[in-house]
Design a protein around this motif. Structure first.
Motif, mmCIF file in Angstrom:
data_model
loop_
_atom_site.group_PDB
_atom_site.id
_atom_site.type_symbol
_atom_site.label_atom_id
_atom_site.label_comp_id
_atom_site.label_asym_id
_atom_site.label_seq_id
_atom_site.Cartn_x
_atom_site.Cartn_y
_atom_site.Cartn_z
ATOM 1 N N ASP A 154 29.681 -20.782 -22.013
ATOM 2 C CA ASP A 154 30.243 -22.121 -21.977
ATOM 3 C C ASP A 154 29.581 -22.927 -23.089
ATOM 4 O OD1 ASP A 154 30.969 -24.691 -21.354
ATOM 5 O OD2 ASP A 154 30.873 -24.363 -19.184
ATOM 6 N N LYS A 212 34.925 -22.659 -23.089
ATOM 7 C CA LYS A 212 34.553 -21.289 -22.737
ATOM 8 C C LYS A 212 35.133 -20.308 -23.752
ATOM 9 C CE LYS A 212 33.464 -21.871 -17.967
ATOM 10 N NZ LYS A 212 33.537 -21.365 -16.616
ATOM 11 N N GLY A 232 34.704 -14.906 -18.360
ATOM 12 C CA GLY A 232 34.856 -13.901 -17.315
ATOM 13 C C GLY A 232 35.426 -12.570 -17.780
ATOM 14 N N SER A 256 24.465 -15.675 -22.570
ATOM 15 C CA SER A 256 25.624 -15.916 -21.708
ATOM 16 C C SER A 256 25.269 -16.930 -20.633
ATOM 17 C CB SER A 256 26.055 -14.604 -21.054
ATOM 18 O OG SER A 256 25.007 -14.097 -20.264
ATOM 19 N N THR A 257 26.306 -17.592 -20.122
ATOM 20 C CA THR A 257 26.078 -18.531 -19.026
ATOM 21 C C THR A 257 26.593 -17.962 -17.709
ATOM 22 O OG1 THR A 257 28.101 -19.642 -19.728
ATOM 23 C CG2 THR A 257 26.029 -20.640 -20.409
ATOM 24 N N GLU A 258 27.328 -16.856 -17.798
ATOM 25 C CA GLU A 258 27.725 -16.193 -16.548
ATOM 26 C C GLU A 258 27.928 -14.703 -16.810
ATOM 27 O OE1 GLU A 258 31.424 -18.186 -15.577
ATOM 28 O OE2 GLU A 258 32.544 -16.848 -16.881
ATOM 29 N N GLY A 259 27.817 -13.923 -15.752
ATOM 30 C CA GLY A 259 28.087 -12.494 -15.862
ATOM 31 C C GLY A 259 26.881 -11.683 -16.315
#
Ligand SMILES: Nc1ncnc2c1ncn2[C@@H]1O[C@H](COP(=O)(O)OP(=O)(O)OP(=O)(O)O)[C@@H](O)[C@H]1O
Ligand SMILES: [Mg+2]
Lengths: 247, 382
Positions: free
Chosen positions: A14, A19, A23, A57-60
């Motif tokens: 993000d 983004k 995902g 990364s901010t997710e995953g």
């Protein structure tokens, strides 16, 4: 079934609300050659940045075999076995071609381990020089190489480094047709020895090398399949409308 | 070995022989002066290592030089006759006595608030060891912070510049322990065993010349190691090196620390030949002067930077004896610096290399560390 070499699970970043990768989940099998397609700004380079640690990364999560390498420092990810070629070729410009490869051949990356003289991997370096077709240029300073040769040298660095997984970001960018063909020969030569992920726009090149293709669109996986699957996929066609089409 | 390398080593050997022959033709006064210039030559090596090879332009190299100088000077101060006043057999620096509160105990432990710091310096070898350890320690701390944070280029220069000025201020301010801007004077002589190195005798010259030769050859060998080659790779393209698995900050910090150790060692040698240590070692102008020496001599060449430092100082010394020329000389040095930066980015050594190359008539261009090319594209490589 082959083992997963690289597992990407819901990876995203993000950039202050935007983004660029959102995902993404992918499983790349051991020894596979996967092509990443996508329009400009689709997030292909950013995805490679996330895998190789350039961008956090901010997710995953990212797994190399069973090791969770998410957000490690770049050099640790590299040592764990992921090598990377940049979209803009980057080599050691003031060193000779041979020296470039020797540096890449260095198995023990610590400072104190390298207080000795001479690089032992001469045979490997010679082999790579042949493979990338720069044997005659071995003693030239890299700054004097042509654009195509620089790209091949960077490929050579990767081959010498000998990582389990190789990430190639547009390895044929700016190349003539003949150069592009030679690059596809080099990449095909690596097939089987390494797991490879290639970002590429040049469909001629993609047809020469691709088995499986993943299409990214707006930071997400749009489709995945063989060359023909992708070329006939209506969602892909639609995504490419407005741009020049997938051709 | 290539012919180029053989010539290189022959030139290094020639230089070492040359400085060893100097005592045959010089009187003690000049010998002492030349010894000081050799020390500056060692500083040139330190700058070449960090700037020319690691790509770190340190505008505060004087910090390491000063640290080395003060550490040994403290020991030599305690060894001086001036520290054994009033028939005491326990040394106390004279300036502490002058400044002592009336009634204070005239012992090193407690004559002023922080004077106990001097206690271990009663051993000369403690001071000597600290003269290497302290600069290295400072370099490692600064290096790990700065390089880990990927602060680079001009910001490192500015951080070092600020740091040297800060430490200089503190040194001047801590007058009760450091004697402020008067520095440490009236020092004793450096001793090895029972031998005393009077700064005006030939053995002292050889101590300096020998040390310089060892440092010169060691530095040259160091850059020929794999680590030296990798360092040049790092300077060319940090990112590329990182993605090949090299811990870039570790390499930068290591060479930064080696450079600091050499500067600290030079500081100690300077104290031995000049018999004082002063906060002027940490003046900004001195740190910048070192950079000029290295630039003119050729920062990409260990020997070039060394000779640059020695030559500029020798010419300065000769010229400034001519009445009224001293100020003009400073301007001339400034001008030479500008010209070299503009037209000879690899300094005089670079010019010499090119000439030798031409004579040897090699077919291919050789790898030589040149100006860190700020190639925006490779820096911003995705
Ligand atoms: N650090 C960043 N901060 C903000 N936005 C970024 C950052 N890096 C990339 N982006 C944005 O993310 C999007 C994806 O960029 P990316 O470079 O991954 O695209 P790409 O698929 O590689 O495109 P191309 O084919 O042009 O190379 C772009 O819109 C880009 O502007
Ligand atoms: Mg891209």
């Amino acid at each position: 079934m082959a083992q997963a070499a690289l597992t990407i699970d819901g990876l995203g970043v993000d950039f202050e609300g935007f983004k660029a990768v959102n995902g993404v989940s992918l499983i790349i099998e051991e020894g596979e050659l996967r092509v990443l397609l996508g329009a400009n700004g689709a997030g292909k380079t950013t995805l490679m940045d996330l895998i190789s640690g350039k961008t956090k990364s901010t997710e995953g999560r990212v797994f190399l075999h069973d090791t969770n390498i998410t957000n490690w420092e770049e050099h640790r990810i590299a040592r764990a076995g992921i090598g990377r070629k940049f979209q803009i070729p980057s080599v050691f410009k003031e060193l000779t071609v041979r020296r470039n490869l020797e540096v890449a051949s260095c198995k023990n990356p610590g400072v104190f381990a390298n207080l000795g003289f001479g690089f032992p991997a001469k045979a490997k370096v010679d082999e790579v020089l042949e493979l990338i077709g720069l044997a005659d240029e071995a003693n030239r300073v890299a700054a004097y190489l042509s654009h195509g040769q620089t790209q091949w040298l960077e490929l050579g660095l990767l081959i010498t480094q000998d990582p389990k997984i190789i990430l190639l970001d547009e390895p044929t960018a700016g190349m003539t047709q003949a150069e592009t063909h030679k690059t596809s020969l080099i990449v095909n030569n690596l097939r089987g020895r390494h797991t490879i992920i290639v970002v590429e726009h040049d469909m001629a090149f993609v047809r020469e090398i691709a088995e499986r293709i993943t299409v990214l669109h707006l930071g997400q996986v749009l489709a995945e399949g063989s060359v023909t699957d992708i070329e006939t996929n209506p969602k892909v066609k639609e995504a490419y409308l407005g741009s020049k089409g997938i051709s | 070995m290539s012919s180029q390398r053989r010539i290189d080593w022959a030139i290094y050997a020639g230089f070492v022989i040359l400085i060893m022959l100097v005592p045959l033709v010089m009187d003690p006064f000049w010998l002492n002066r030349i010894a000081k210039y050799l020390v500056f030559g060692m500083l040139g090596i330190a700058v070449a290592l960090s700037w020319g090879y690691a790509g770190i332009l340190n505008l505060g190299q004087g910090l390491f030089f000063g640290a080395g100088a003060y550490m040994l000077a403290m020991s030599l101060k305690l060894a001086s006759a001036t520290s054994l006043q009033q028939g005491s057999d326990r040394p106390v620096p004279d300036f502490m006595l002058w400044n002592a509160e009336p009634g204070a105990k005239t012992e090193l432990c407690c004559i002023t608030k922080a004077s106990f710091l001097w206690l271990p310096f009663q051993s000369q070898w403690f001071g000597f060891a600290m003269g290497l350890i302290l600069p290295v320690l400072m370099a490692v701390v600064v290096g790990l912070i700065v390089f880990r944070k990927r602060i680079s280029g001009v910001f490192v220069s500015i951080i070092m510049l600020a740091l040297v000025l800060l430490v200089r201020l503190v040194m001047i301010d801590a007058q009760p322990v450091t004697n402020g801007f008067n520095g440490l004077t009236d020092l004793g002589w450096f001793k090895i065993g029972d031998f005393e190195f009077d700064p005006y005798i030939v053995p002292t010259y050889y101590l300096i010349a020998g040390s310089l030769s060892v440092v010169l050859l060691a530095a040259r060998l160091l850059i020929d190691t794999r680590a030296g080659v990798i360092l040049q790779a790092v300077r060319n393209d940090e990112n590329r090196a990182r993605y090949l698995g090299f811990d870039v900050p570790a390499y930068q910090t290591f060479f930064f620390a080696v450079s600091a150790a050499i500067a600290g060692f030079a500081g100690m040698l300077y104290v031995i030949v000049s018999e004082f240590a002063s906060p002027t070692f940490m003046d900004l102008s001195f740190s910048i002067t070192m950079v000029v020496w290295a630039a003119v001599g050729g920062r990409a060449s260990i020997l070039g930077a060394c000779i640059g430092a020695i030559a500029i100082n020798m010419i300065s010394a000769t010229v400034s004896e001519t009445e009224g020329f001293a100020e003009a000389w400073k301007a001339i040095i400034g001008l030479i610096f500008v010209l070299v930066v503009l037209y000879l980015p690899r300094g005089i050594a670079g010019l010499a290399h090119d000439l030798i190359d031409r004579v040897v008539a090699r077919k291919t261009p050789r790898a030589s560390p040149v100006l860190r090319v700020h190639d925006a594209t490779s820096q911003l490589a995705e």
